[in-house]
Write a protein that holds these residues in place. Structure first.
Motif, PDB file in Angstrom:
ATOM      1  N   THR A  55       1.153  -1.154  -0.118  1.00 37.72           N
ATOM      2  CA  THR A  55       0.023   0.136   0.071  1.00 37.72           C
ATOM      3  C   THR A  55       0.958   1.472   0.044  1.00 37.72           C
ATOM      4  OG1 THR A  55      -1.692  -1.265   1.070  1.00 37.72           O
ATOM      5  CG2 THR A  55      -1.920   1.123   1.388  1.00 37.72           C
ATOM      6  N   ASP A 157       0.460  -3.675 -10.311  1.00 37.01           N
ATOM      7  CA  ASP A 157       0.252  -4.092  -8.932  1.00 37.01           C
ATOM      8  C   ASP A 157       0.698  -5.594  -9.235  1.00 37.01           C
ATOM      9  OD1 ASP A 157      -0.351  -5.131  -6.517  1.00 37.01           O
ATOM     10  OD2 ASP A 157      -2.146  -3.595  -6.339  1.00 37.01           O
ATOM     11  N   HIS A 160       0.684 -10.198  -6.109  1.00 37.98           N
ATOM     12  CA  HIS A 160       0.550 -11.510  -6.024  1.00 37.98           C
ATOM     13  C   HIS A 160       1.425 -12.144  -6.822  1.00 37.98           C
ATOM     14  CE1 HIS A 160      -4.310 -10.618  -5.867  1.00 37.98           C
ATOM     15  NE2 HIS A 160      -3.731  -9.999  -5.114  1.00 37.98           N
ATOM     16  N   LYS A 189       0.952 -13.739   0.800  1.00 32.17           N
ATOM     17  CA  LYS A 189       1.523 -13.514  -0.298  1.00 32.17           C
ATOM     18  C   LYS A 189       2.627 -14.505  -0.593  1.00 32.17           C
ATOM     19  CE  LYS A 189      -1.442 -10.085  -0.846  1.00 32.17           C
ATOM     20  NZ  LYS A 189      -1.499  -8.808  -0.981  1.00 32.17           N
TER      21      LYS A 189
HETATM   22  C1  LIG Z   1      -2.106  -7.435  -0.641  1.00 34.18           C
HETATM   23  C2  LIG Z   1      -2.562  -6.501  -1.736  1.00 34.18           C
HETATM   24  C3  LIG Z   1      -2.141  -5.236  -1.564  1.00 34.18           C
HETATM   25  C4  LIG Z   1      -1.730  -4.661  -0.500  1.00 34.18           C
HETATM   26  O1  LIG Z   1      -0.689  -5.082   0.068  1.00 34.18           O
HETATM   27  P1  LIG Z   1      -0.223  -4.696   1.388  1.00 34.18           P
HETATM   28  O2  LIG Z   1       1.211  -5.104   1.541  1.00 34.18           O
HETATM   29  O3  LIG Z   1      -0.808  -5.545   2.391  1.00 34.18           O
HETATM   30  O4  LIG Z   1      -0.423  -3.357   1.756  1.00 34.18           O
HETATM   31  C5  LIG Z   1      -2.462  -4.320  -2.914  1.00 34.18           C
HETATM   32  N1  LIG Z   1      -2.879  -4.807  -3.978  1.00 34.18           N
HETATM   33  C6  LIG Z   1      -3.220  -6.173  -4.261  1.00 34.18           C
HETATM   34  C7  LIG Z   1      -3.650  -6.683  -5.416  1.00 34.18           C
HETATM   35  C8  LIG Z   1      -2.912  -7.285  -3.139  1.00 34.18           C
HETATM   36  O5  LIG Z   1      -3.454  -8.316  -2.982  1.00 34.18           O
END
Ligand SMILES: *Cc1c(COP(=O)(O)O)cnc(C)c1O
Length: 382
Positions: A55, A157, A160, A189
């Protein structure tokens, strides 16, 4: 209850963390740059900025790309809310692009249609955030070509998808077809640091800006000072940053986990293939992985057709299977509805969101556990 995801912690991980606890630096020591180098080397990116979460990585990525009031960021509805919220943190607006009904990633066709319309309307996005859903890379080269044509920046992003590869074997995070890529190291993750994230880039300037935003907007770099340094104590705050740093404790865990990344990817792919076999013939849509991709299989999602999702979900939970849903469409969250988003706007993501169930998938999932999940599904759907 068999959880949908779980971390894998070994004696080597524990030893790595203990060594940091016994060392001189709990934070801002050598473990953070070592972890940054390990990830950058693995995924083939020039620069990496370790932070407190994905985040915060998304936030500093948006700040580095200078998105702000009057700008728009586009992402998909089929993601965690953080992929969209990062624009709002910067005072920019959010809009969404519908997903492909088979890969469940951003539809390149829908993106192109929306871009053509936005060019006419004068509402082109400044940044697009494709999400490698479940660990499957997006059609990133095609999105990059659209970025050249329509003039937007890309933040992948890849929360995953560490270890996944796309077209031509390109690793997620190499930023060959984007400006910045972010990873998450939350315990569910692929690898974990407890909480943690990282932003990858090949741009020295973007890396520098993200490093600044990570740590209060402060620099001690002599070449970057606005005023000549009067002595060794001197630093300058040049912009408004945050404390988004990762600790050395977390980074040591991350480096140790990186040593097992290939094992994790292999195990997740084997389990995913076994689900394919165990669930074949049921009235379910199983994951489609494009031939060019190797997924990291953060998630194994099945789609339950028709109106039965709630019943199947309840049967799973009642039978000790910690099923989950990834994701309810972000634009239909109460917060986003209050910004004006309504049902019917992104039909592929909405139908997907009403049918999806994430089954347990993590390296420590046993064959017996997985067989139990499949048996419960067979019973629920018969
Ligand atoms: C888990 C996740 C986030 C946020 O990750 P954090 O490390 O918990 O802040 C953002 N985008 C996606 C697609 C996620 O699965």
């Amino acid at each position: 209850m068999i959880p949908y995801g779980r971390q894998d912690i070994t004696a080597a991980d524990i030893q790595a963390v203990v060594e940091v606890l016994q060392s001189d630096f709990l934070t801002q020591g050598p473990a953070v740059p070592a972890f940054e180098l390990a990830v950058a080397t693995r995924v083939g990116a020039r620069y990496s900025v370790a932070v407190s979460s994905a985040t915060s990585a998304l936030h500093i990525a948006c700040l580095a790309l200078d998105i702000g009031p009057g700008d728009v960021l586009w992402t998909v509805p089929n993601t965690f809310v953080a992929s969209a919220n990062c624009a709002l943190y910067c005072g920019a607006a959010v809009d969404f692009v519908d997903i492909d009904p088979d890969t469940w990633n951003m539809s390149v066709a829908a993106l192109k249609v929306k871009l053509i319309k936005a060019r006419t309307d004068g509402t082109l996005p400044k940044v697009v955030v494709p999400v490698h859903f479940g660990g499957q890379p997006t059609e990133q080269r095609a999105i990059w070509q659209l970025a050249q044509e329509f003039g937007f920046k890309i933040v992948e992003d890849a929360s995953h998808a560490i270890g996944a590869t796309g077209e031509g074997g390109e690793p997620a995070g190499s930023c060959r077809w984007s400006d910045i890529t972010v990873f998450s190291f939350h315990p569910v993750k692929i690898i974990t640091t407890g909480e943690g994230g990282m932003a990858m880039t090949n741009s020295e300037e973007l890396a520098h800006r993200m490093q600044m935003f990570r740590s209060h907007g402060i620099t001690r770099d002599a070449a970057r000072l606005e005023v000549p340094s009067p002595g060794g104590w001197y630093y300058e705050q040049q912009l408004l940053g945050f404390n988004y740093r990762m600790t050395d404790i977390q980074a040591a865990l991350g480096s140790s986990q990186m040593n097992r990344l290939d094992n994790y990817l292999d195990r997740r792919n084997i389990l995913a293939q076994r689900y394919d076999e165990l669930l074949a013939g049921l009235d379910l849509q199983l994951p489609t992985t494009l031939k060019q991709n190797r997924s990291s299989f953060h998630l194994y999602v099945v789609r339950v057709k028709g109106q039965q999702r709630a019943d199947v979900f309840k049967t799973l939970r009642d039978s000790g299977v910690g099923a989950n849903v990834h994701y309810m469409p972000v634009h239909l969250q109460p917060f986003y509805r209050r910004l004006g988003f309504t049902e019917g706007t992104f039909p592929a993501a909405e139908t997907y969101g009403s049918e999806a169930i994430s089954l347990p998938l993590y390296p420590g999932l046993t064959e017996e556990g997985q067989t139990h999940v499949a048996e419960v599904l067979h019973k629920a759907l018969s």
